[in-house]
Design a protein around this motif. Structure first.
Motif, mmCIF file in Angstrom:
data_model
loop_
_atom_site.group_PDB
_atom_site.id
_atom_site.type_symbol
_atom_site.label_atom_id
_atom_site.label_comp_id
_atom_site.label_asym_id
_atom_site.label_seq_id
_atom_site.Cartn_x
_atom_site.Cartn_y
_atom_site.Cartn_z
ATOM 1 N N GLY A 115 0.752 -1.455 -0.085
ATOM 2 C CA GLY A 115 0.091 0.005 0.126
ATOM 3 C C GLY A 115 0.965 1.353 -0.003
ATOM 4 N N MET A 116 2.228 1.289 0.128
ATOM 5 C CA MET A 116 2.822 2.193 0.323
ATOM 6 C C MET A 116 3.120 2.725 -1.371
ATOM 7 S SD MET A 116 5.969 1.672 2.854
ATOM 8 C CE MET A 116 6.811 2.910 2.322
ATOM 9 N N PRO A 117 3.034 4.088 -1.527
ATOM 10 C CA PRO A 117 3.142 4.661 -2.707
ATOM 11 C C PRO A 117 4.441 4.598 -3.648
ATOM 12 C CG PRO A 117 2.953 6.422 -1.398
ATOM 13 C CD PRO A 117 2.803 5.231 -0.635
ATOM 14 N N LYS A 118 4.407 4.309 -4.810
ATOM 15 C CA LYS A 118 5.623 4.038 -5.501
ATOM 16 C C LYS A 118 6.210 5.300 -6.122
ATOM 17 C CE LYS A 118 5.260 -0.732 -7.257
ATOM 18 N NZ LYS A 118 4.864 -1.648 -8.518
ATOM 19 N N GLU A 119 5.136 6.233 -6.397
ATOM 20 C CA GLU A 119 5.457 7.501 -6.913
ATOM 21 C C GLU A 119 5.417 8.557 -5.931
ATOM 22 O OE1 GLU A 119 3.569 6.934 -11.456
ATOM 23 O OE2 GLU A 119 2.205 6.870 -9.796
#
Length: 139
Positions: free
Chosen positions: A97-101
């Motif tokens: 769930g952590m953002p890649k962007e």
């Protein structure tokens, strides 16, 4: 009779528009000019980071971008912005769930071991306004 009715109608119509404002969101420190910037505007605590009230996108130039939300009712809001590097129209996330962007929130609110809190990101719009957000790096 009609000549008296039209000015009254115009006055009442303009009064309704006076209740709304424009919000410009300017974002700096973007990593590069690839992709686009997407801004999500939230108008309730319950919908924060779940269901945006409005969404707008903008090209990136000189590592900055801005979007304007027009005609929004005066009130309390939060904004989430993300650098949509691959221009797929969504915030890419890792499986956990952590953002890649890269992402950032209004008031440059930051979360600890998760997203920022609504109360840290909220602000009030009472007239045409401009907020500045500094982009953070992806996790």
């Amino acid at each position: 009779m009609l000549k008296h009715f039209i000015p009254i109608l115009v006055f009442i119509s303009s009064f309704g528009f006076a209740q709304n404002a424009d919000l410009t969101v300017s974002v700096s420190d973007l990593k590069n000019n690839t992709g686009s910037l997407t801004a999500e505007l939230y108008n309730t605590k319950e919908k924060f980071l779940k269901t945006p009230y409005k969404i707008a996108s903008s090209p990136i130039k000189s590592n900055t971008a801005s979007v304007t939300f027009t005609g929004i009712p005066k009130g309390e809001y939060t904004v989430l912005v993300y650098h949509d590097i691959n221009k797929n129209g969504k915030l890419d996330k890792y499986i956990i769930g952590m953002p890649k962007e890269p992402v950032a929130c209004s008031n440059n609110a930051k979360g600890f071991m998760g997203p920022p809190k609504y109360d840290d990101a909220k602000f009030t719009v009472t007239a045409d306004s401009k907020i500045n957000i500094i982009m953070t790096k992806a996790h």
